[in-house]
Scaffold this active site. Sequence first.
Site, mmCIF file in Angstrom:
data_model
loop_
_atom_site.group_PDB
_atom_site.id
_atom_site.type_symbol
_atom_site.label_atom_id
_atom_site.label_comp_id
_atom_site.label_asym_id
_atom_site.label_seq_id
_atom_site.Cartn_x
_atom_site.Cartn_y
_atom_site.Cartn_z
ATOM 1 N N GLU A 217 0.876 -1.159 0.000
ATOM 2 C CA GLU A 217 0.000 0.000 0.000
ATOM 3 C C GLU A 217 0.920 1.217 0.000
ATOM 4 O O GLU A 217 1.819 1.308 0.849
ATOM 5 C CB GLU A 217 -0.885 -0.011 1.252
ATOM 6 C CG GLU A 217 -1.894 1.094 1.185
ATOM 7 C CD GLU A 217 -2.841 1.138 2.378
ATOM 8 O OE1 GLU A 217 -2.811 0.244 3.226
ATOM 9 O OE2 GLU A 217 -3.608 2.122 2.435
ATOM 10 N N ARG B 110 5.291 -12.744 9.709
ATOM 11 C CA ARG B 110 5.961 -11.456 9.461
ATOM 12 C C ARG B 110 7.364 -11.496 10.007
ATOM 13 O O ARG B 110 7.645 -12.197 10.972
ATOM 14 C CB ARG B 110 5.278 -10.336 10.247
ATOM 15 C CG ARG B 110 3.904 -9.965 9.881
ATOM 16 C CD ARG B 110 3.404 -8.928 10.878
ATOM 17 N NE ARG B 110 4.027 -7.634 10.644
ATOM 18 C CZ ARG B 110 3.562 -6.760 9.759
ATOM 19 N NH1 ARG B 110 2.502 -7.038 9.047
ATOM 20 N NH2 ARG B 110 4.154 -5.601 9.589
ATOM 21 N N LYS C 274 4.614 0.453 9.833
ATOM 22 C CA LYS C 274 4.717 1.653 8.990
ATOM 23 C C LYS C 274 4.224 2.875 9.745
ATOM 24 O O LYS C 274 4.754 3.967 9.590
ATOM 25 C CB LYS C 274 3.863 1.473 7.727
ATOM 26 C CG LYS C 274 4.627 0.816 6.605
ATOM 27 C CD LYS C 274 3.946 1.062 5.277
ATOM 28 C CE LYS C 274 3.047 -0.081 4.922
ATOM 29 N NZ LYS C 274 2.462 0.012 3.586
HETATM 30 P P1 ATP Z 1 -0.259 -1.681 6.580
HETATM 31 O O1 ATP Z 1 -0.475 -1.768 8.041
HETATM 32 O O2 ATP Z 1 -0.141 -0.295 6.076
HETATM 33 O O3 ATP Z 1 -1.129 -2.579 5.761
HETATM 34 P P2 ATP Z 1 1.827 -3.534 5.917
HETATM 35 O O4 ATP Z 1 3.083 -3.650 6.704
HETATM 36 O O5 ATP Z 1 0.891 -4.673 5.837
HETATM 37 O O6 ATP Z 1 1.193 -2.234 6.462
HETATM 38 P P3 ATP Z 1 1.705 -3.393 3.049
HETATM 39 O O7 ATP Z 1 2.116 -2.267 2.199
HETATM 40 O O8 ATP Z 1 0.270 -3.759 3.057
HETATM 41 O O9 ATP Z 1 2.214 -3.073 4.497
HETATM 42 O O10 ATP Z 1 2.601 -4.655 2.755
HETATM 43 C C1 ATP Z 1 2.876 -5.170 1.476
HETATM 44 C C2 ATP Z 1 3.264 -6.605 1.588
HETATM 45 O O11 ATP Z 1 4.402 -6.764 2.438
HETATM 46 C C3 ATP Z 1 2.152 -7.423 2.194
HETATM 47 O O12 ATP Z 1 1.992 -8.600 1.409
HETATM 48 C C4 ATP Z 1 2.619 -7.736 3.561
HETATM 49 O O13 ATP Z 1 2.128 -8.974 3.989
HETATM 50 C C5 ATP Z 1 4.147 -7.731 3.421
HETATM 51 N N1 ATP Z 1 4.768 -7.339 4.686
HETATM 52 C C6 ATP Z 1 4.557 -6.209 5.377
HETATM 53 N N2 ATP Z 1 5.259 -6.205 6.524
HETATM 54 C C7 ATP Z 1 5.942 -7.367 6.573
HETATM 55 C C8 ATP Z 1 6.844 -7.968 7.511
HETATM 56 N N3 ATP Z 1 7.175 -7.361 8.643
HETATM 57 N N4 ATP Z 1 7.353 -9.177 7.209
HETATM 58 C C9 ATP Z 1 7.028 -9.791 6.071
HETATM 59 N N5 ATP Z 1 6.187 -9.295 5.146
HETATM 60 C C10 ATP Z 1 5.637 -8.095 5.385
#
Ligand code: ATP
Length: 555
Positions: free
Chosen positions: A37, A266, A276
């Site tokens: 996002e 994660r 984020k």
């Molecule tokens: P938000 O809370 O804004 O949704 P988010 O950390 O989920 O934050 P996204 O931009 O939706 O961020 O993440 C993009 C992709 O990265 C998603 O598929 C998510 O699962 C993956 N991702 C995000 N944070 C992690 C993490 N700490 N470890 C592994 N994958 C991650």
Amino acid sequence: MNSKNTVDKPTNFIRNIIDEDLLNGKYNKVITRFPPEPNGYLHIGHAKSICLNFGTALNYDGYCNLRFDDTNPLKEDIEYVNSIKNDVKWLGYNWNEEIKFSSNYFQKFYECALELIKKELAYVCFLSSDETREFRGTLKKPGKDSPYRNSTVQENLNLFKKMKEGEFKEGKCVLRAKIDMKSSFMCMRDPTLYRIRFETHHQTEDDWCIYPMYDFAHCISDAVEGVSHSICTLEFQDNRRIYDWILKNLDEFNKPDRPYQYEFSRLNLEYATTSKRKLKLLVDEKLVSGWDDPRMPTISGLRRRGYTATSIRDFSERVGVSKVNSLTDISILESSIRDDLNTNAPRTMAVIDAVKIVIENYPEDKIELLKAPNHPQNNEMGYREIYFSKEIYIDKADFQEIAPNNKFKRLAINKEVRLRNAYIIKATRIEKNKEGNIKTIFCKYDPETLGRNPTDGRKVKGVIHFVESSRAIQAEFNIYDRLFIDRNPSKFEDISSIINPDSLIIKYGYVEPNLKNAEVEKAYQFEREGYFCRDRSDKSLIFNKTVGLRDTWNQ
Ligand code: ATP
Ligand code: MG
């Protein structure tokens, strides 16, 4: 045996699933996607997801889409779109064809919503948000049906059209899926599919005032793009049920080779936050200098700190893929970069906390050029020229007036030490300033010891580094430490209370003259000091410390 499918392919449960799917002929191509996002910069957790999605697709000769999940115009910005593109490219991955945006499919989502309404599987609901919460029930208490649940198809079609045409205020109503208010999965209790937002979108501007929710948009986007394996993090485990429910109920997508969702844990990293929201707070509150502050666990911060793309990909491999949530040891990240730089970074000398040495028996105006290897184990990295003269700088920590014991391997009065790539010197006396600090150390050098041991059998064990003073270039050194004092910052809501006050210490010293035009981000090993790279600031010559030479966390 040497096809891409079998080479260099660490197994994990996702690859096992893919192997089985390919074997059963469920798909003939592996298509993944990375769906950030655009509401912040990418961090090390995203890097893990990027390596997993792009890396897996590559391993199977498939491809990965970069898709911006841009369904919430409130928090999104084109600045983030651009930084994310840069970071993915820098990590070494290419997305398939052009970049995708969920917003490309706004019309498609709308049509899918109409299909669900026509099948009596979605309805427009006017409960207030408080009422909706109350009707939803709890884990222990089943939910209650909304009074709007039984509106006719025609009524719902009319109302949804009115929503789209901006005839209702924000928050007045939503479109909900008609699933099961008694489900043991809260997310299946008639989840919201669409809401009203009068917001200008960075891609579609004012074309739409209804925006789909993640759960609705994500599975349809995957299906439209023909994704085979939709990999996400564990917190979406329950939502897999909505994912399946939606695709099953849309005629176009209800087929065996539709996408399926798989979850992995994660990445959480010690002494770092991968939220984020919290990273944005650090930036907004100016607790760091920006998203790319070298103390940030963002990809751009790590890059500015001197991490290489190779080391981050290597780190992702080392931490692996699992379904168990854990806190990853920061030393794993640090050893990935250290291993890379130990092999690949040229050696050079920098004096970070300088004190002057005057070599009394060295000729007054002489300047010598000496040859120094760029890597002690790799001749192919060549040699450079360094200067030597009567006045040089060494690090203050490399001198003590009185050697504490016989094992002391640095310089002391009446004790000999070798200057790296040069001669053996012995300290004879010192001069202090008014405050009692050492101003100058006077030494004698042995002219017979350039590149060889003393002929009389004297043993000189210590080696220290130096920079010749007249040609030395002044530089600033940013010495970084962990940003938080707690190992697990996610325990703290107010992260400003656990910032390490010593996370950045700025020092002023000297480097060899050949570093004057050092390339930005190019890594060097400053001998005996650590790995550093030039900062991109053009204010002056600034070096960021990437990592120390050894793991010192447990000392
Ligand atoms: P938000 O809370 O804004 O949704 P988010 O950390 O989920 O934050 P996204 O931009 O939706 O961020 O993440 C993009 C992709 O990265 C998603 O598929 C998510 O699962 C993956 N991702 C995000 N944070 C992690 C993490 N700490 N470890 C592994 N994958 C991650
Ligand atoms: Mg997310």
